[in-house]
Design a protein around this motif. Structure first.
Motif, short mmCIF file in Angstrom:
data_model
loop_
_atom_site.label_atom_id
_atom_site.label_comp_id
_atom_site.label_asym_id
_atom_site.label_seq_id
_atom_site.Cartn_x
_atom_site.Cartn_y
_atom_site.Cartn_z
N GLU A 1 -31.01 38.49 16.04
CA GLU A 1 -29.91 39.06 16.84
C GLU A 1 -30.37 39.68 18.15
O GLU A 1 -29.58 40.30 18.86
CB GLU A 1 -29.16 40.13 16.03
N ILE B 1 -27.67 33.50 12.51
CA ILE B 1 -28.37 34.67 13.04
C ILE B 1 -28.83 35.51 11.86
O ILE B 1 -28.01 36.09 11.14
CB ILE B 1 -27.45 35.52 13.95
N HIS B 2 -30.14 35.59 11.64
CA HIS B 2 -30.66 36.39 10.54
C HIS B 2 -30.79 37.84 11.02
O HIS B 2 -31.56 38.15 11.92
CB HIS B 2 -32.01 35.83 10.08
N GLU B 3 -30.01 38.70 10.41
CA GLU B 3 -29.88 40.08 10.88
C GLU B 3 -30.90 41.02 10.25
O GLU B 3 -31.28 40.86 9.09
CB GLU B 3 -28.47 40.58 10.59
N SER C 1 -25.65 41.82 14.34
CA SER C 1 -25.38 40.88 15.44
C SER C 1 -23.94 40.98 15.94
O SER C 1 -23.65 40.60 17.07
CB SER C 1 -25.66 39.44 14.99
N GLY D 1 -23.72 35.75 11.88
CA GLY D 1 -24.67 36.68 11.30
C GLY D 1 -24.83 36.52 9.79
O GLY D 1 -23.85 36.38 9.07
N TYR E 1 -27.09 38.31 6.56
CA TYR E 1 -28.04 39.33 6.12
C TYR E 1 -28.42 39.04 4.67
O TYR E 1 -27.56 38.96 3.80
CB TYR E 1 -27.45 40.73 6.22
#
Length: 239
Positions: free
Chosen positions: A44, A63-65, A71, A76, A78
């Motif tokens: 992010e 998107i690896h948070e 993000s 995103g 998680y």
């Protein structure tokens, strides 16, 4: 079911990222996700992570948070759970970038950022490696052997893990790697100075991320179609 092709698009944050590389990251992500059928994996952070997102196709990016919701983007992801996070920490230590004692001694914010890197390279379950890593670091690092703490930056964690898993790493700080990626983009787009300046203007625009992505996608899709039309016209002229 055919396996999904995936790449990790990561790298330097603003301040250490040249404009021409930022634009190339956008172009590469656009071609890889819109034309070549890849899914992008990243984080992010501002800079490289954001550039790869902005060039990507909707639904073809994760998107690896570092924290859930960090993000503020629908892409995103998680990954939570003691067992999977412990495995993430083990991969970091095994990559050689830090000992377990060093890792545990980092500030919490640093640990959280570092622990997302294995997921960018090996997927949410840490068992599904990407096809390759496309990155930019100031030192041109491409393996655990060339990693330099304090110079390579946090991106080096992902690079080292990729290296340990025999995943190809392309770092655009290196001339040959940069030219290779530029050729890929230029194969489908007339990636000239005018186009690069337009992309840079969109990157610098004071607009929400979603709006920037929309503007960039619309612009590059138009350029892609124009390039196809030019190729058809040239073929007809030669026949």
């Amino acid at each position: 079911m055919k396996p999904i092709k995936r790449f990790a698009g990561i790298g330097t944050r603003p301040g250490k990222l040249p404009d021409d590389i930022a634009v190339l990251q956008v172009g590469a992500s656009f071609i890889l996700t819109h034309v070549c059928g890849f899914l992008g994996e990243s984080g992010e952070a501002l800079g490289s992570d954001r550039n790869f997102l902005l060039g990507s196709k909707q639904g073809c990016f994760r998107i690896h948070e570092s924290r859930r919701g960090a993000s503020k983007m629908p892409e995103g992801v998680y990954t939570d759970g003691k067992a999977i996070l412990n495995e993430s920490h083990r991969l970091i230590v095994d990559s050689g970038v830090a000992t377990l004692k060093e890792f545990r001694g980092f500030k919490e914010s640093t640990r959280l950022l570092w622990q997302r890197n294995p997921f960018q390279v090996l997927g949410p379950d840490l068992k599904d490696p990407v096809n390759f890593v496309l990155c930019h670091t100031p030192d041109g690092c491409i393996s655990h052997e060339t990693y330099q703490r304090g110079l390579t930056g946090g991106t080096g964690v992902a690079i080292a893990i990729a290296s340990r898993h025999n995943i190809p790493v392309f770092n655009t700080q290196r001339d040959d790697h940069r030219e290779r990626i530029h050729r890929l983009v230029n194969k489908y787009l007339n990636f000239d100075t005018r186009m690069q300046l337009t992309i840079l203007q969109h990157l610098r625009a004071h607009a929400p991320v979603a709006r920037k992505r929309e503007l960039i996608t619309t612009f590059l899709m138009n350029q892609l179609e124009m390039n196809k039309d030019a190729e058809v016209h040239q073929s007809l002229s030669m026949s």
